[in-house]
Design a protein around this motif. Structure first.
Motif, PDB file in Angstrom:
ATOM      1  N   UNK A  97       2.921   7.375   2.204  1.00 21.82           N
ATOM      2  CA  UNK A  97       2.107   7.828   3.333  1.00 21.82           C
ATOM      3  C   UNK A  97       0.874   6.937   3.563  1.00 21.82           C
ATOM      4  N   UNK A  98       1.083   5.616   3.478  1.00 24.54           N
ATOM      5  CA  UNK A  98      -0.011   4.662   3.694  1.00 24.54           C
ATOM      6  C   UNK A  98       0.374   3.575   4.694  1.00 24.54           C
ATOM      7  N   UNK A  99       1.347   3.842   5.553  1.00 25.30           N
ATOM      8  CA  UNK A  99       1.814   2.818   6.489  1.00 25.30           C
ATOM      9  C   UNK A  99       0.695   2.319   7.397  1.00 25.30           C
ATOM     10  N   UNK A 100      -0.279   3.173   7.703  1.00 27.80           N
ATOM     11  CA  UNK A 100      -1.361   2.775   8.609  1.00 27.80           C
ATOM     12  C   UNK A 100      -2.487   2.032   7.892  1.00 27.80           C
ATOM     13  N   UNK A 101      -2.331   1.788   6.580  1.00 27.95           N
ATOM     14  CA  UNK A 101      -3.367   1.098   5.808  1.00 27.95           C
ATOM     15  C   UNK A 101      -2.958  -0.321   5.425  1.00 27.95           C
ATOM     16  N   UNK A 102      -1.905  -0.851   6.038  1.00 25.84           N
ATOM     17  CA  UNK A 102      -1.338  -2.133   5.618  1.00 25.84           C
ATOM     18  C   UNK A 102      -2.337  -3.271   5.711  1.00 25.84           C
ATOM     19  N   UNK A 103      -3.276  -3.216   6.654  1.00 27.01           N
ATOM     20  CA  UNK A 103      -4.250  -4.302   6.841  1.00 27.01           C
ATOM     21  C   UNK A 103      -5.531  -4.096   6.035  1.00 27.01           C
ATOM     22  N   UNK A 104      -5.652  -2.951   5.367  1.00 23.04           N
ATOM     23  CA  UNK A 104      -6.883  -2.650   4.642  1.00 23.04           C
ATOM     24  C   UNK A 104      -6.932  -3.357   3.289  1.00 23.04           C
ATOM     25  N   UNK A 105      -8.138  -3.753   2.888  1.00 27.82           N
ATOM     26  CA  UNK A 105      -8.343  -4.279   1.545  1.00 27.82           C
ATOM     27  C   UNK A 105      -8.574  -3.111   0.584  1.00 27.82           C
ATOM     28  N   UNK A 106      -8.344  -3.378  -0.678  1.00 30.41           N
ATOM     29  CA  UNK A 106      -8.408  -2.307  -1.668  1.00 30.41           C
ATOM     30  C   UNK A 106      -9.760  -1.612  -1.681  1.00 30.41           C
ATOM     31  N   UNK A 107     -10.835  -2.380  -1.485  1.00 23.54           N
ATOM     32  CA  UNK A 107     -12.181  -1.799  -1.549  1.00 23.54           C
ATOM     33  C   UNK A 107     -12.421  -0.775  -0.453  1.00 23.54           C
ATOM     34  N   UNK A 108     -11.652  -0.862   0.640  1.00 27.76           N
ATOM     35  CA  UNK A 108     -11.836   0.071   1.754  1.00 27.76           C
ATOM     36  C   UNK A 108     -11.050   1.361   1.561  1.00 27.76           C
ATOM     37  N   UNK A 109     -10.246   1.426   0.507  1.00 31.90           N
ATOM     38  CA  UNK A 109      -9.416   2.605   0.261  1.00 31.90           C
ATOM     39  C   UNK A 109     -10.061   3.502  -0.782  1.00 31.90           C
TER      40      UNK A 109
END
Length: 302
Positions: free
Chosen positions: A122-134
């Motif tokens: 359930x993270x398909x919309x986070x593909x462009x995010x860097x780890x620090x933003x999660x």
């Protein structure tokens, strides 16, 4: 059924310290196996041997009929370390793409695989995010997604829900349960409740030795009921129930809790007879549960 993991008299030492002592066990396709034990029991060492990172000092280990670490296992076996981290300089999608390329996928296929495994967690919309933003929970789920790349047949998970909030932990349990029909898992965790929900086989390690190997309630000759009492009157309840046909033993567990072992072939309606006996003697109870909990199976006799 041919085993997918087969260990025979597996031992490992570091200097003068013996970490694993003559472990023998098998897992077959579709098993979801729990690896339980106190800190220092040898769980991480066993995982490292199964992954091919360490070699045993004696005994044998094979996965899908091949030695651990064999190139023939490439793509069949995946593992997730407890503290797996992403590089903060790259997006989650870029790093998962890279892991896919390492497995021999084309650039396009690797990206498609990245989207597939991120959707699983359930993270398909986070593909462009860097780890620090999660959030921590999102980073953990992304790390678990990495273990699913390439659709491996066996996945080793070390503390997959450690540190997660209840919602994220539930999501991971549901994912493992959903995939368990097509993927085999070995899960190391200190969360016995979680393992009880997921696993059909339990390996209990203590001081490098396999102390117990448990699976479901397979013994049809004897069954168990756990009785939680409303009042502190275990002695009176034990005396009242002691004459029930089919009863084998009554054992106190905790305060106001009894474990009853009975033989269903001698009393098919034992649970109903028990409730009738309690009512007839004016004895109150809070809960009656069929079977033993995993905690009871492993520790009640220790």
């Amino acid at each position: 059924m041919k085993p997918i993991i087969q260990c025979r008299d597996l031992s490992k030492r570091f200097g003068s310290k013996t970490v694993l002592q003559q472990l023998s066990f098998e897992l077959v396709q579709g098993d979801v196996a729990a690896l339980i034990g106190p800190n220092g029991a040898g769980k991480t060492t066993l995982f490292s041997i199964l992954c091919g990172y360490l070699r045993p000092d004696s005994g044998s280990v094979s996965l899908f009929g091949h030695p651990a670490g064999s190139s023939a296992l490439f793509g069949k076996v995946a593992a997730l370390a407890q503290d797996a981290q992403f590089d903060p300089a790259f997006s989650i999608g870029e790093q998962l793409d890279f892991y896919g390329r390492l497995q021999g996928l084309s650039r396009k296929a690797a990206h498609e695989e990245t989207l597939r495994v991120l959707a699983l967690v359930d993270l398909a919309d986070q593909v462009q995010q860097k780890a620090a933003a999660l959030s921590h929970g999102m980073r953990k789920r992304a790390a678990i997604a990495q273990a699913f790349i390439g659709s491996p047949q066996l996945i080793l998970l070390d503390e997959p829900t450690a540190g997660l909030d209840p919602v994220n932990a539930l999501h991971i349990r549901q994912l493992i349960s959903h995939l368990s029909g097509e993927v085999s898992f070995m899960i190391s965790s200190h969360n016995i409740f979680e393992l009880e929900q997921l696993c059909n086989k339990v390996l209990y390690l203590e001081q490098g030795k396999l102390q117990a190997e448990a699976a479901g309630d397979a013994d049809k000759q004897q069954c168990y009921l756990t009785l939680q009492l409303e009042d502190d009157n275990a002695d009176a309840v034990t005396q009242a129930l002691s004459q029930l046909p089919g009863l084998v033993t009554i054992r106190p567990l905790q305060k106001k809790e009894l474990l009853l072992c009975y033989e269903p072939q001698h009393n098919a309606n034992f649970d109903l007879a028990l409730l009738q006996c309690l009512a007839a003697n004016g004895l109150r109870y809070r809960n009656l549960t069929k079977g033993q909990t995993l905690e009871q199976k492993l520790f009640s006799a220790r």
